[in-house]
Scaffold this active site. Structure first.
Site, PDB file in Angstrom:
ATOM      1  N   THR A   7     -20.739 -56.304 -35.183  1.00 52.09           N
ATOM      2  CA  THR A   7     -20.768 -57.740 -34.880  1.00 52.09           C
ATOM      3  C   THR A   7     -19.599 -58.448 -35.570  1.00 52.09           C
ATOM      4  O   THR A   7     -18.931 -59.296 -34.978  1.00 52.09           O
ATOM      5  CB  THR A   7     -22.106 -58.351 -35.336  1.00 52.09           C
ATOM      6  OG1 THR A   7     -23.156 -57.634 -34.690  1.00 52.09           O
ATOM      7  CG2 THR A   7     -22.217 -59.810 -34.960  1.00 52.09           C
TER       8      THR A   7
ATOM      9  N   HIS B 253     -16.574 -57.667 -33.590  1.00 49.01           N
ATOM     10  CA  HIS B 253     -16.470 -58.473 -32.366  1.00 49.01           C
ATOM     11  C   HIS B 253     -16.043 -59.904 -32.681  1.00 49.01           C
ATOM     12  O   HIS B 253     -15.282 -60.519 -31.930  1.00 49.01           O
ATOM     13  CB  HIS B 253     -17.798 -58.481 -31.606  1.00 49.01           C
ATOM     14  CG  HIS B 253     -18.079 -57.190 -30.882  1.00 49.01           C
ATOM     15  ND1 HIS B 253     -17.244 -56.694 -29.918  1.00 49.01           N
ATOM     16  CD2 HIS B 253     -19.082 -56.296 -30.994  1.00 49.01           C
ATOM     17  CE1 HIS B 253     -17.724 -55.544 -29.454  1.00 49.01           C
ATOM     18  NE2 HIS B 253     -18.839 -55.273 -30.105  1.00 49.01           N
TER      19      HIS B 253
END
Ligand SMILES: [Zn+2]
Ligand SMILES: [Zn+2]
Length: 344
Positions: free
Chosen positions: A39, A42
């Site tokens: 995460t 990203h």
């Protein structure tokens, strides 16, 4: 305090910032360790958009350094793991205990509609309801409570009874935590399919009954089913790519579900045959994030060593090293990268 801050897509800087002041119902935690996750990756690359500047980091544990005026039950010096998901506790989902689906979710450094500063920093402030005491567990291990809680949530999303067969595609840190979580509920046999040899070896060490190298097999689907003794009761995709999601579905038995656990690209699409859904009673289940209950259970399992976490931690890095960790993750080097804020 020093904090690794995302200043723009593709740019992180270690900044000198004011130490946060906890609100009346919050704790200030001195961060002992904070895991790096896909995460974060990203957010760094812009494939999950966030407002900057923002301190990332949502898999953390540390020592209570200050307590807000209304906090009860915690004092300075307590060692805690931090659950980054702050639910509103007022929406329909929260009232049903599905705090991960909260309509007004805030995340401390993680993915949500609203994101506040996370734990790639010397200090982070958190509501007192978002911590669990960890006794004398090492911080690096306790920092895995968040990803483990996500995996426990995933196990809860599919029917898996003792003796049910499971195939897990992808043996990164998440695949290896899912493997152990499915073992804990009695799944057998568990087949793990993974391209990387070192990861396959670790999967075998951590309890996979059979490991499959999909590059070696003529047809990975057949190889996985042969290893499992037939179509599996639970197919799990732990990478986030359409071809492997389809593969996970192809190895799954009639009447069962495929768990989409790896984070797919937001724009990805795939074809589904409604006839197969009808005729074979097959389907997909998603698993997103964790509930407050999952987090408490994860800390308990780590405390009692029902999950072997230490062999997953391959890289302990400083606040400055985050971009290097992202590069290594992109190349599949190492498993879990953990930031130790005071290490220089
Ligand atoms: Zn994470
Ligand atoms: Zn809510």
């Amino acid at each position: 305090m020093r904090a690794t801050t995302l200043t723009d897509v593709g740019s992180v800087e270690v900044q000198e910032r004011d130490r946060p002041v906890p609100a009346d119902d919050e704790l200030l935690v001195q961060v002992g360790a904070c895991g790096v996750c896909m995460t974060d990756f990203h957010m760094y690359h812009g494939s999950f958009a966030v407002e900057t500047p923002l301190v990332l980091g949502h898999e953390s544990a540390g020592t209570v350094a200050e307590v807000g005026r209304d906090v009860t039950g915690y004092e300075t010096g307590d060692r805690v793991a931090i659950n980054p998901t702050v639910p509103c506790n007022a929406c329909t989902y929260c009232k049903r205990g599905e705090t991960h689906l909260c309509e007004n979710n805030t995340s401390i450094g993680g993915a949500a509609d609203s994101v506040i500063d996370g734990a790639f920093a010397e200090y982070v402030r958190v509501p007192q309801t978002n911590v669990e005491e960890i006794g004398d567990m090492p911080f690096e291990r306790a920092a895995l409570a968040e990803p483990l809680a996500c995996c426990l949530h995933g196990v809860g999303q599919v029917d898996c009874d003792p003796g049910d067969s499971v195939a897990i595609i992808g043996a990164g840190p998440i695949g290896l935590l899912l493997l152990q979580s499915f073992r804990n509920v009695g799944a057998a046999p568990i087949v793990v399919s993974e391209l990387d040899e070192a990861r396959r070896e670790l999967a075998a060490e951590l309890g996979a009954d059979v490991v499959v190298d999909p590059a070696e097999a003529d047809d990975p689907v057949t190889a996985i089913q042969e290893a499992a003794g037939g179509p599996v009761d639970v197919g799990v995709e732990a990478i986030g790519l359409v071809p492997t999601i389809e593969q996970a579905n192809a190895v799954t038995a009639k009447g069962s579900s495929t768990l989409i656990f790896g984070v797919p690209d937001q724009d990805a699409t795939m074809e589904i045959s409604p006839f197969d859904v009808f005729f074979d009673e097959v389907g997909y289940r998603g698993s997103y994030s964790l509930t407050t209950e999952d987090f408490e259970r994860a800390v308990t399992l780590l405390e009692h060593e029902r999950i072997k976490a230490d062999s997953l931690i391959t890289d302990q890095i400083s606040l400055e090293d985050l971009p290097t960790a992202f590069e290594r993750m992109e190349n599949g080097d190492g498993l879990k990268h953990v930031v130790i804020p005071d290490s220089e």
